[in-house]
Each structure stands twice: as structure tokens, then as C-alpha cells.
Design a protein around this motif. Structure first.
Motif, PDB file in Angstrom:
ATOM      1  N   SER A 100       0.812  -1.217   0.000  1.00 57.95           N
ATOM      2  CA  SER A 100       0.000   0.000   0.000  1.00 57.95           C
ATOM      3  C   SER A 100       0.845   1.268   0.000  1.00 57.95           C
ATOM      4  CB  SER A 100      -0.945   0.010   1.204  1.00 57.95           C
ATOM      5  OG  SER A 100      -0.224   0.068   2.417  1.00 57.95           O
ATOM      6  N   LEU A 101       2.147   1.138   0.276  1.00 62.75           N
ATOM      7  CA  LEU A 101       3.018   2.313   0.310  1.00 62.75           C
ATOM      8  C   LEU A 101       3.835   2.492  -0.961  1.00 62.75           C
ATOM      9  CD1 LEU A 101       4.316   2.102   3.983  1.00 62.75           C
ATOM     10  CD2 LEU A 101       2.802   3.841   3.028  1.00 62.75           C
ATOM     11  N   VAL A 102       3.873   1.474  -1.803  1.00 66.69           N
ATOM     12  CA  VAL A 102       4.688   1.562  -3.016  1.00 66.69           C
ATOM     13  C   VAL A 102       4.256   2.724  -3.918  1.00 66.69           C
ATOM     14  CG1 VAL A 102       5.293   0.379  -5.170  1.00 66.69           C
ATOM     15  CG2 VAL A 102       5.414  -0.838  -2.983  1.00 66.69           C
ATOM     16  N   PRO A 103       2.950   2.900  -4.202  1.00 63.88           N
ATOM     17  CA  PRO A 103       2.574   3.983  -5.118  1.00 63.88           C
ATOM     18  C   PRO A 103       2.965   5.369  -4.632  1.00 63.88           C
ATOM     19  CG  PRO A 103       0.757   2.435  -4.829  1.00 63.88           C
ATOM     20  CD  PRO A 103       1.782   2.097  -3.794  1.00 63.88           C
ATOM     21  N   VAL A 104       2.953   5.584  -3.327  1.00 62.57           N
ATOM     22  CA  VAL A 104       3.178   6.929  -2.809  1.00 62.57           C
ATOM     23  C   VAL A 104       4.635   7.203  -2.455  1.00 62.57           C
ATOM     24  CG1 VAL A 104       2.726   6.357  -0.385  1.00 62.57           C
ATOM     25  CG2 VAL A 104       2.245   8.643  -1.205  1.00 62.57           C
ATOM     26  N   LEU A 105       5.439   6.157  -2.238  1.00 60.57           N
ATOM     27  CA  LEU A 105       6.806   6.383  -1.775  1.00 60.57           C
ATOM     28  C   LEU A 105       7.891   5.971  -2.761  1.00 60.57           C
ATOM     29  CD1 LEU A 105       6.654   5.332   2.007  1.00 60.57           C
ATOM     30  CD2 LEU A 105       6.736   7.648   1.034  1.00 60.57           C
ATOM     31  N   ALA A 106       7.683   4.939  -3.539  1.00 64.65           N
ATOM     32  CA  ALA A 106       8.780   4.371  -4.329  1.00 64.65           C
ATOM     33  C   ALA A 106       9.394   5.396  -5.285  1.00 64.65           C
ATOM     34  CB  ALA A 106       8.298   3.136  -5.087  1.00 64.65           C
ATOM     35  N   ALA A 107       8.604   5.935  -6.189  1.00 71.92           N
ATOM     36  CA  ALA A 107       9.138   6.889  -7.170  1.00 71.92           C
ATOM     37  C   ALA A 107       9.637   8.158  -6.492  1.00 71.92           C
ATOM     38  CB  ALA A 107       8.073   7.217  -8.204  1.00 71.92           C
ATOM     39  N   HIS A 108       8.939   8.590  -5.446  1.00 71.44           N
ATOM     40  CA  HIS A 108       9.340   9.795  -4.718  1.00 71.44           C
ATOM     41  C   HIS A 108      10.730   9.631  -4.116  1.00 71.44           C
ATOM     42  CE1 HIS A 108       8.879  13.329  -2.110  1.00 71.44           C
ATOM     43  NE2 HIS A 108       9.366  12.580  -1.140  1.00 71.44           N
ATOM     44  N   LEU A 109      10.978   8.495  -3.474  1.00 69.68           N
ATOM     45  CA  LEU A 109      12.279   8.266  -2.854  1.00 69.68           C
ATOM     46  C   LEU A 109      13.381   8.119  -3.894  1.00 69.68           C
ATOM     47  CD1 LEU A 109      11.241   5.796  -0.014  1.00 69.68           C
ATOM     48  CD2 LEU A 109      11.872   8.206   0.227  1.00 69.68           C
ATOM     49  N   GLU A 110      13.113   7.439  -4.973  1.00 72.15           N
ATOM     50  CA  GLU A 110      14.122   7.298  -6.025  1.00 72.15           C
ATOM     51  C   GLU A 110      14.506   8.662  -6.592  1.00 72.15           C
ATOM     52  OE1 GLU A 110      12.204   4.593  -8.665  1.00 72.15           O
ATOM     53  OE2 GLU A 110      13.015   2.808  -7.670  1.00 72.15           O
ATOM     54  N   ARG A 111      13.523   9.525  -6.776  1.00 73.55           N
ATOM     55  CA  ARG A 111      13.797  10.860  -7.319  1.00 73.55           C
ATOM     56  C   ARG A 111      14.613  11.691  -6.326  1.00 73.55           C
ATOM     57  NH1 ARG A 111       9.078  11.939  -8.299  1.00 73.55           N
ATOM     58  NH2 ARG A 111       8.510  13.143  -6.466  1.00 73.55           N
ATOM     59  N   ARG A 112      14.237  11.674  -5.054  1.00 75.48           N
ATOM     60  CA  ARG A 112      14.972  12.473  -4.074  1.00 75.48           C
ATOM     61  C   ARG A 112      16.395  11.959  -3.881  1.00 75.48           C
ATOM     62  NH1 ARG A 112      12.232  14.551   1.337  1.00 75.48           N
ATOM     63  NH2 ARG A 112      14.357  15.411   1.404  1.00 75.48           N
ATOM     64  N   PHE A 113      16.566  10.654  -3.920  1.00 67.20           N
ATOM     65  CA  PHE A 113      17.920  10.112  -3.819  1.00 67.20           C
ATOM     66  C   PHE A 113      18.784  10.622  -4.959  1.00 67.20           C
ATOM     67  CE2 PHE A 113      17.833   7.651  -0.155  1.00 67.20           C
ATOM     68  CZ  PHE A 113      18.968   6.863  -0.057  1.00 67.20           C
ATOM     69  N   ALA A 114      18.263  10.567  -6.157  1.00 67.76           N
ATOM     70  CA  ALA A 114      19.029  11.001  -7.321  1.00 67.76           C
ATOM     71  C   ALA A 114      19.394  12.477  -7.221  1.00 67.76           C
ATOM     72  CB  ALA A 114      18.240  10.732  -8.596  1.00 67.76           C
ATOM     73  N   GLU A 115      18.475  13.295  -6.695  1.00 67.15           N
ATOM     74  CA  GLU A 115      18.706  14.737  -6.626  1.00 67.15           C
ATOM     75  C   GLU A 115      19.598  15.135  -5.455  1.00 67.15           C
ATOM     76  OE1 GLU A 115      14.779  16.283  -6.347  1.00 67.15           O
ATOM     77  OE2 GLU A 115      14.321  16.033  -8.482  1.00 67.15           O
ATOM     78  N   GLU A 116      19.414  14.515  -4.298  1.00 68.86           N
ATOM     79  CA  GLU A 116      20.048  14.985  -3.075  1.00 68.86           C
ATOM     80  C   GLU A 116      21.235  14.141  -2.626  1.00 68.86           C
ATOM     81  OE1 GLU A 116      17.118  15.599  -0.023  1.00 68.86           O
ATOM     82  OE2 GLU A 116      15.592  16.178  -1.487  1.00 68.86           O
ATOM     83  N   LEU A 117      21.254  12.870  -2.992  1.00 69.86           N
ATOM     84  CA  LEU A 117      22.326  11.972  -2.539  1.00 69.86           C
ATOM     85  C   LEU A 117      22.914  11.249  -3.743  1.00 69.86           C
ATOM     86  CD1 LEU A 117      20.446  10.487   0.543  1.00 69.86           C
ATOM     87  CD2 LEU A 117      22.065  12.381   0.535  1.00 69.86           C
ATOM     88  N   PRO A 118      23.621  11.966  -4.600  1.00 67.78           N
ATOM     89  CA  PRO A 118      24.096  11.360  -5.853  1.00 67.78           C
ATOM     90  C   PRO A 118      25.103  10.237  -5.661  1.00 67.78           C
ATOM     91  CG  PRO A 118      25.051  13.539  -5.508  1.00 67.78           C
ATOM     92  CD  PRO A 118      23.995  13.381  -4.477  1.00 67.78           C
TER      93      PRO A 118
END
Length: 308
Positions: A100-118
Motif C-alpha cells: 500500500s506504500l509503493v505507489p506513494v513512496l517508491a518513485a518519490h524516494l528514487e527521485r529524491r535520492f538522485a537529486e540529493e544523494l548522488p
């Protein structure tokens, strides 16, 4: 009061002149004068005495100059510390999310990781909470995020609350036509319900709702299947706002709140006795931020729905 104004003021006191400070800062003198006047208006005091040979600080200005240097030194230190912290976050985090958390968190976390923690990477696995707990214990996952169960958890896990998520009665507009913005036990007994075991447990925490669903709800151990049945108009269900938000936004389904509000608690599980890495702590912070953002959206929507 802006950092830029403090920087300008400190430079003027240091140089003893608007013109010399303007050259040092590479700023036009009129713009510099305008910022200092704005600072004086905000503080309600004169900070500088204008003299033929330049400027000198007033008593209040001298005190501000002392504090400004301490503040600007702290800002410089803060910038370097934050940048160093980001640079230090490396490695790969293997994160487990409940379905139930995959739709709301998965893509969001992947995007923030790429932007903030390269320099760091995140790998996301989807599984039921019982498996996430087992895999964190076995070190197959660094972190698991899921709905906290009312049942005791193993002492091998360390749980950190990361947010709450409102549980809603959802269904097509046709099926919920007789239900207003607030859903009570009577509404539940009149509907065809499909519930996952975990969300049934949350309903069962309220005796009135537990009685209403004890003999009338079908048990289906797949939140995605339950959602599909709801969207097709075959059943209603109790599902989390974050999971059905897009369906609500596009009008595929509608919802009603429980009163009092019924929420699930979401937790981040790590292996007990082992300090989480900087990358894992970063993930927990990102999850908490995202859930807080969505909770605020839901509160605003609930308030609007109940307004006359």
C-alpha cells in the motif's frame, strides 16, 4: 530580516563606508542603502550614523555588528557541514515497502535520492509486512516501512514512527450514494465490503466498527486486488488515503471519513542494536517528510468536506 541584509550591514561597518562596501560586495550603492534602510525600519532603530568621511555604527548598530559576525560565521559553518554530510552519504540502501506504500513512496524516494544523494543508491523491494520484518531481521533489508501491527513485534527490530495515514471508507459513487461524508457502523453493515487482514485489524480497534464488519466483510489478502474490486464497483472497502489518492482525485471512486478519524501508524523498522547508517537515516527522513506532506493534504480536504 534576511541573511543578505546582515551581510551588507557587516560589510559597511567593516569598511566604514557605503561606497567601499558596495565595491567589495559587487553591489550598487543605491541597492545597498535601500537594504540597510529596510533593516532599520524592521528593527525600529538607527544602525548607522552618516558622516562626511563615511559611516559609524550607533550603539544599537555596534551591538548588531557583534552579533552579525557570530551569526555569519555560523551560517558559513552550517553550509560546509551540510555539504559535507551530503557528500558523506554513500552506499546502497535496500528498502522494503508494504504494497500500500509503493505507489506513494517508491518513485518519490528514487527521485529524491538522485537529486540529493548522488553518491548513494536505493533499491526498493515490495512485500507484506510479515516478510519485511523477517528480512530486516535476517539483514536482507536495511530498512522496512509498513503499517504497524497491533500485535507485539520481535525484540530484534527497532521501530520508529514515521507518520500516520487516514483510513477511509471507499467505493464507487453509486455504491456510496447513501453514505454522507461521515461513515458509521450502520453504513458498514449495509455495504458489500472487502477488507485486507491488516486494515480489518485497524477497524477492529473500534468495537462499534468491529461488530459491524465481523460477519459481513470478505477477507482478501491483497490490497491491490481489493482496490481493483472497489474501482470496478463490486465492493467497498476501508483503504488508506495515500493508497487511493489518485483514484479519488480523478473521480474513479469517492470516500467517507470515520468519526473519530481512523488512522494507521506507519513505522520504519531496522535491526535492533545496530545504529542505522547515514543513508538509512536519510531514507527515514524522506519518508517522514512525504507522509507529513500527504497528511496535511488530507486534513485540508477533510476540513473542506465538512464545511457547510
Amino acid at each position: 530580516m534576511e541573511i543578505r541584509q546582515i551581510q551588507y550591514f557587516a560589510a559597511i561597518v567593516r569598511e566604514g563606508s557605503f561606497s567601499r562596501a558596495a565595491r567589495r560586495l559587487h553591489v550598487g550603492q543605491p541597492a545597498l542603502s535601500k537594504q540597510i534602510k529596510a533593516l532599520e525600519r524592521e528593527l525600529g532603530v538607527d544602525l548607522l550614523v552618516r558622516l562626511p568621511e563615511g559611516v559609524r555604527p550607533t550603539l544599537a548598530g555596534s551591538r548588531l555588528a557583534e552579533m552579525s559576525q557570530t551569526f555569519l560565521d555560523y551560517v558559513d559553518e552550517m553550509t560546509s557541514v551540510v555539504r559535507a554530510s551530503a557528500a558523506a552519504v554513500t552506499g546502497t540502501v535496500t528498502l522494503g515497502l508494504s504494497p500500500s506504500l509503493v505507489p506513494v513512496l517508491a518513485a518519490h524516494l528514487e527521485r529524491r535520492f538522485a537529486e540529493e544523494l548522488p553518491l548513494a543508491r536505493i533499491t526498493i523491494v515490495e512485500a507484506l509486512s510479515m516478510f519485511l520484518e523477517e528480512w530486516v531481521e535476517e539483514d536482507r533489508l536495511d530498512l522496512g516501512v509498513y503499517t504497524r501491527s497491533p500485535h507485539p513485534h520481535t525484540t530484534q527490530l527497532s521501530l520508529t514512527a514515521v507518520g500516520t495515514d487516514e483510513l477511509l471508507l471507499v467505493g464507487t459513487a453509486e455504491l456510496l450514494a447513501g453514505v454522507g461524508p461521515i461513515a458509521g457502523p450502520d453504513a458498514l453493515t449495509s455495504l458489500r465490503l472487502a477488507l485486507t487482514p491488516g486494515f480489518r485489524d485497524i477497524l477492529s480497534s473500534r468495537p462499534d466498527l468491529a461488530r459491524a464488519t465481523r460477519d459481513t466483510a470478505a477477507g482478501i489478502d491483497s490490497v491491490n486486488l481489493v482496490r481493483d474490486l472497489v474501482v470496478r464497483g463490486e465492493f467497498c472497502s476501508a483503504l488508506p488515503f495515500t493508497f487511493v489518492r489518485s483514484d479519488l482525485d480523478d473521480g474513479t471512486i469517492v470516500s467517507a471519513s470515520f468519526d473519530p478519524v481512523l488512522e494507521r501508524t506507519l513505522v520504519a523498522a531496522t535491526r535492533a542494536g545496530r545504529p542505522p547508517s547515514p543513508a538509512v537515516r536519510a531514507v527515514v527522513g524522506m519518508v517522514r517528510d512525504r507522509l507529513a506532506e500527504l497528511a496535511a493534504i488530507r486534513r485540508a480536504a477533510r476540513t473542506a468536506a465538512r464545511s457547510p
